[in-house]
Scaffold this motif. Structure first.
Motif, PDB file in Angstrom:
ATOM      1  N   ALA A   1       0.893  -1.132   0.184  1.00 53.29           N
ATOM      2  CA  ALA A   1      -0.145   0.069   0.032  1.00 53.29           C
ATOM      3  C   ALA A   1       0.808   1.341   0.034  1.00 53.29           C
ATOM      4  CB  ALA A   1      -0.887   0.120   1.218  1.00 53.29           C
TER       5      ALA A   1
ATOM      6  N   VAL B   1      -0.222  -5.457   6.399  1.00 50.38           N
ATOM      7  CA  VAL B   1      -0.043  -4.983   5.021  1.00 50.38           C
ATOM      8  C   VAL B   1       1.229  -4.113   4.937  1.00 50.38           C
ATOM      9  CG1 VAL B   1      -0.646  -3.981   2.788  1.00 50.38           C
ATOM     10  CG2 VAL B   1      -2.221  -5.738   4.016  1.00 50.38           C
TER      11      VAL B   1
ATOM     12  N   LEU C   1       3.152  -0.763   4.044  1.00 49.94           N
ATOM     13  CA  LEU C   1       2.652   0.409   3.820  1.00 49.94           C
ATOM     14  C   LEU C   1       3.961   1.598   3.534  1.00 49.94           C
ATOM     15  CD1 LEU C   1       0.538   2.684   3.286  1.00 49.94           C
ATOM     16  CD2 LEU C   1       0.555   2.899   5.858  1.00 49.94           C
TER      17      LEU C   1
ATOM     18  N   CYS D   1      -3.751  -1.206   7.235  1.00 49.22           N
ATOM     19  CA  CYS D   1      -2.652  -1.823   6.894  1.00 49.22           C
ATOM     20  C   CYS D   1      -1.796  -2.410   8.329  1.00 49.22           C
ATOM     21  CB  CYS D   1      -1.737  -1.248   6.311  1.00 49.22           C
ATOM     22  SG  CYS D   1      -2.057  -0.914   4.450  1.00 49.22           S
TER      23      CYS D   1
END
Length: 459
Positions: A58, A92, A94, A87
């Motif tokens: 991301a 995730v 980032l 995130c």
């Protein structure tokens, strides 16, 4: 005999559906703050996790300000805070605003080496077609599909048709990939490639740099295409070598060897073919409110052929027969996922160096990523821009989409290196003329739409 599309599609098919919809494995999934909040909330409500967080990345790009730090309140702050929270919760990676890896999602993917030949790359953004410049199959998806990819690392699609766009000849001086894209869209229309994946072919494509290929594939969506693709070659490998996500050692050698097969077979059949002789092209500019409403910069505003053209001329406040070179410009925007790379900035700076912007013209120069900004500053390009009177910004989508602090005022006219000139795209009542980076720079120096070749006579 198979096309490049066939080869990548077949290699990623997990299940062939009875209704013509295939389930495909996704090699990498890119996210930004604009399209992901609802997808993460869907995972949360269903009690699901992100299936492959290491194949997800991301970045903050659409709403972040490019003139300073993000504030603690407002819509942009809320959207960025949601992305950071999601995130962190789902693991995730980032790239935050202000960090070295941040930038427009379609700029950082290639420069990190995430974008590689043969991959399927998805993102909740229409200009994901950019990544096809590497011989990847890449396209935008909707929010529900974003959630599905996060949960399963797969997505279901009906296979598009294949379209070959062959570019013959050599590009003349002062004509760029952006001009080629606008010429193509002007010829086939915004729906000319609907339902197709375009594969760009020909000697002119082979001679293009990776940055130029990225621009060409970026604009594919404006012709209605699902994606744009270019078969990988030595230019592709040279660009990817040493990038953070690129293979190393024996894995690199194996990857390069495998990429050699990623090209359409000589006898492969395409559903549609378009041939363009680029040697006769000159710089193009849009006059209307979609990317097919274009003319050569040496031309005039055309007579409206239909009600849509009449509406476009009314919105743009242009009269038929007006020479495009006489159209005055208030703002010049150099940036976006179309033309915010280091090559674009170098080309524009080469024209601006030692000169000043025309009186009354405002110019925003927005690097496509923090890495582009750093490289430009190391070369002194920022000083060229600021000495000319332009504003040097931090990385982000900026005036391309106006979901941030950058927007045109009602009635302002902008020469923009971005990809869309829709009504209100760059701000309510703003009027956008799509141009290449060198045309943007030449225009900034004269205050009117200007081709680079005109500067000697008009300075």
């Amino acid at each position: 005999m198979a096309t490049l599309l066939d080869k990548i599609w077949d290699a990623h098919t997990v299940h062939r559906g009875a209704g013509g919809t295939d389930l495909l494995y996704v090699d990498f999934h890119l996210l930004h703050e604009g399209s992901s909040p609802q997808a993460f909330e869907g995972l949360r409500l269903a009690g699901r996790t992100v299936r492959r967080p290491e194949l997800t990345l991301a970045t903050e790009d659409h709403v972040v300000p490019t003139r300073g730090l993000l504030g603690s309140s407002g819509v942009a702050a809320t959207m960025v805070a949601a992305l950071r929270r999601n995130c962190a919760e789902f693991g995730v990676p980032l790239h935050r605003s202000g960090t070295a890896g941040q930038g427009i999602v379609h700029v950082i993917g290639p420069e990190l080496g995430i974008t590689q030949p043969g991959r399927i790359i998805l993102c909740g953004d229409s200009h994901t077609s950019t990544h096809g410049a590497f011989g990847a199959l890449a396209f935008g998806i909707g929010t529900s599909q974003v959630e599905h990819v996060l949960a399963t690392q797969t997505a279901a699609f009906a296979k598009p048709r294949a379209m070959a766009v062959t570019l013959h000849g050599d590009l003349p001086d002062g004509v760029s990939a952006k001009d080629v894209a606008l010429a193509m869209i002007g010829r086939i229309g915004t729906g000319g490639a609907q339902g197709h994946v375009i594969e760009y072919r020909g000697a002119a494509v082979g001679a293009m740099s990776m940055e130029s290929r990225l621009t060409l594939c970026n604009m594919s969506i404006e012709a209605g295409a699902k994606a744009g693709m270019i078969a990988p070659d030595a230019v592709t490998a040279d660009y990817l070598r040493g990038r953070p996500y690129a293979p190393v050692g024996d894995a690199w050698d194996e990857a390069v060897a495998s990429w050699e097969s990623l090209r359409s077979d000589d006898e492969a059949e395409f559903d549609r073919r378009v041939d363009i002789d680029v040697s006769s092209l000159s710089p193009f500019v849009s006059w209307g409110t979609n990317p097919s409403q274009v003319v050569e910069l040496g031309g005039v505003v055309p007579e409206p052929a239909d009600p849509a053209a009449e509406r476009a001329l009314s919105y743009m406040d242009l009269a038929p027969g007006t020479p495009m070179r006489e159209v005055p410009i208030d703002v010049v925007f150099l940036g976006s996922c179309t033309n915010g790379r280091i090559e674009d900035l170098r080309a524009a700076a080469g024209l601006l160096e030692g000169h000043r912007l025309a009186p009354g013209v405002r110019m925003l120069v927005v690097p496509g990523s923090a890495a582009v900004k750093q490289a430009a500053e190391a070369e002194g390009l920022d000083e060229v821009f600021t000495s000319a009177g332009a504003e040097w910004r931090t990385a982000g989508c900026s005036l391309c989409v106006a979901m941030n602090d950058d927007a045109l005022a009602d009635g302002e006219r902008c020469a923009s290196t971005s990809n869309r000139n829709f009504e209100n795209r760059q701000g309510r009542g703003g009027r956008t003329h799509l141009v290449s980076p060198t045309t943007a720079a030449a225009t900034a120096l004269t205050g009117r739409l200007t081709a680079p070749s005109q500067l000697g006579a008009r300075r």
